[in-house]
Design an enzyme around this catalytic site. Structure first.
Site, mmCIF file in Angstrom:
data_model
loop_
_atom_site.group_PDB
_atom_site.id
_atom_site.type_symbol
_atom_site.label_atom_id
_atom_site.label_comp_id
_atom_site.label_asym_id
_atom_site.label_seq_id
_atom_site.Cartn_x
_atom_site.Cartn_y
_atom_site.Cartn_z
ATOM 1 N N SER A 73 9.868 -36.384 -3.105
ATOM 2 C CA SER A 73 10.824 -36.627 -2.646
ATOM 3 C C SER A 73 10.732 -36.296 -1.286
ATOM 4 C CB SER A 73 12.638 -36.853 -3.818
ATOM 5 O OG SER A 73 12.483 -37.544 -4.618
ATOM 6 N N LYS A 76 11.318 -39.186 1.477
ATOM 7 C CA LYS A 76 12.339 -40.628 1.667
ATOM 8 C C LYS A 76 13.012 -40.781 2.691
ATOM 9 C CE LYS A 76 13.680 -41.598 -3.275
ATOM 10 N NZ LYS A 76 12.114 -40.351 -3.793
ATOM 11 N N SER A 137 18.095 -39.663 -4.227
ATOM 12 C CA SER A 137 16.970 -39.354 -4.501
ATOM 13 C C SER A 137 16.632 -40.598 -5.320
ATOM 14 C CB SER A 137 16.980 -37.819 -4.956
ATOM 15 O OG SER A 137 15.276 -38.335 -3.852
ATOM 16 N N LYS A 265 17.894 -33.174 2.654
ATOM 17 C CA LYS A 265 16.689 -33.588 1.547
ATOM 18 C C LYS A 265 15.911 -32.729 0.369
ATOM 19 C CE LYS A 265 16.073 -37.796 -1.036
ATOM 20 N NZ LYS A 265 16.108 -37.154 -2.056
#
Length: 439
Positions: A73, A76, A137, A265
């Site tokens: 993820s 992203k 997320s 993140k």
């Protein structure tokens, strides 16, 4: 106070969020919050890692940083960069409605993936889906944003690849908008040309480069990545309690008072393990760290945060930021020949404040540089005249102990200017200098 109140509401209002929060809060706490020994490497239990200055990109630590690995993820961050570009250009607004197709709605209800539940045919705002992407997320949320931007999931993948090249992310291999495997996305949302097991990859140095550009170009992103909790579609049919997976945020189980982390993140998958892109602004200087494949990455594994804390503390224990003021001269790059100038040399100085991280065993006297004149400011292998005081003339490649300061963009460069006006010598003097140069 509002966030604390919201977290209490989320815990009491959502059994799923409460269970997740409880697991995370009771995760095994490995390591300490004390600064690492500055004389030794941090000894990170990760496959790859890097730490950089967020402004200059100066590399302060790296471990297998050029090796492309699954990023899950963390993907992203690239998708988010594109969303923010679209908003800046006016092609999207925060209020733009995004209609959910059936494939994206189906993806949003897969229990093995992190998501907020989306209803087919329903419209959610860009702001709602953006918050869900960065705070929780949510895989389907970012997929919906990509489809809205490009017209189809596959066209958005093309845009992601193009953007990666534009940003210089040469290691990037993109198969999905969210970071899940191509098989998990399915033929409708993934890339039908690649195998189902394929997932996105990038090197730690490219992830750091991406994070640097994201923060520099869109600093307001930190207002979202720094939020511990929020509601999605509160009062609506998709109402979901979102608690940030970043446990280093203030109040999180892996937070420490000496590291005011406000992003950026997480990323988790079987192949990637636990990834985390962290950022902290301390004493006016922002760091970006990346750790990849730290632990197994399951919900209760805090390894990625423990290793990030160790890395951040090691940087602060090992280095000190030194600010070079506008107008400061840099040894080795403090003057340049001006063949046709009235004064045959011109003094050169920094055109803007520049920060270098020095090891605590180094003094400022170890700083030097090499001037690289811009083509437009060059003649006869020197400075073109006439030129006015303060004019930008190129860049200075900074060095420490005679070695170029490494950065994610190649080497640490600082803009250079001339310190005084230099008029052009008269015609006779110029001809005489040309004549002498023949001998």
């Amino acid at each position: 106070m509002k966030q604390l109140k919201l977290i209490k509401q989320l815990k009491s209002g959502s059994q799923k969020a409460l269970a997740c929060f409880a697991v995370l809060m009771t995760a095994v706490f490995v390591g300490t919050a004390h600064p690492a020994n500055a004389a030794a490497k941090p000894g990170l239990a990760v496959r790859s890692a890097i730490a950089i200055d967020a402004d200059s990109g100066q590399i302060l630590y790296q471990k297998q940083a050029k090796k492309a690995l699954p990023i899950a993820s963390v993907t992203k961050l690239l998708s988010t960069y594109i969303v923010l570009e679209q908003i800046k250009s006016g092609k999207l607004t925060w209020q733009t409605p995004v209609k959910i197709d059936s494939a994206t709605a189906k993806l949003s209800h897969k229990s093995i993936l992190t998501n907020v539940p989306l209803t087919a045919g329903h419209k959610y705002s860009v702001r709602q889906l953006y918050n869900a992407t960065l705070i929780y997320s949510a895989n389907a949320a970012v997929t919906a944003l990509g489809t809205k931007i490009a017209g189809s999931p596959q066209k958005f993948l093309t845009k992601m690849r193009e953007t990666a090249l534009k940003l210089g992310l040469t290691s990037a291999k993109i198969a999905t908008a969210s970071g899940i495997t191509n098989g998990q996305a399915g033929r409708q949302l993934g890339d039908p040309k690649v195998d189902a097991k394929v997932e996105n990859k990038m090197s730690a140095i490219d992830v750091a480069k991406l994070a640097k550009r994201l923060i520099a170009d869109f600093p307001a992103v930190l207002q979202t990545t720094g939020r511990r909790a929020a509601w999605f579609d509160k009062g609506g049919s998709s109402q979901t309690a979102m608690i940030n997976w970043n446990l280093m945020l203030k109040g999180g189980s892996q937070a420490t008072a000496n590291l005011p982390v406000d992003g950026l993140k997480t990323g988790t998958s079987t192949a990637a393990g636990g990834n985390f892109v962290g950022t902290v602004n301390k004493q006016g200087h922002r760091l970006i760290t990346v750790v990849m494949h730290a632990g197994n990455g399951n919900g209760g594994d805090a390894t990625r945060f423990v290793q990030t804390r160790r890395l951040m503390n090691w940087v602060y224990a090992t280095y000190r930021p030194v600010k070079l003021a506008t107008g400061a001269a840099v040894a080795g790059a403090d003057s340049v020949k001006a063949f046709y100038g009235r004064a045959k040399t011109a003094d050169i100085a920094l055109a803007q404040p520049t920060t270098l991280w020095l090891k605590k065993t180094q003094s400022k006297s170890t700083i030097s540089g090499q001037l690289q004149l811009a083509k437009s400011a060059t003649e006869k292998d020197g400075l073109k005249t006439p030129i006015k005081k303060g004019a930008d003339v190129g860049r200075i490649s900074l060095k420490l102990d005679g070695q170029k300061v490494a950065s994610v963009d190649g080497s640490t460069m600082a803009p250079a200017k001339v310190s005084q006006t230099d008029d052009r010598a008269n015609w006779f003097v110029r001809v005489w200098r040309d004549f002498l140069a023949l001998f």
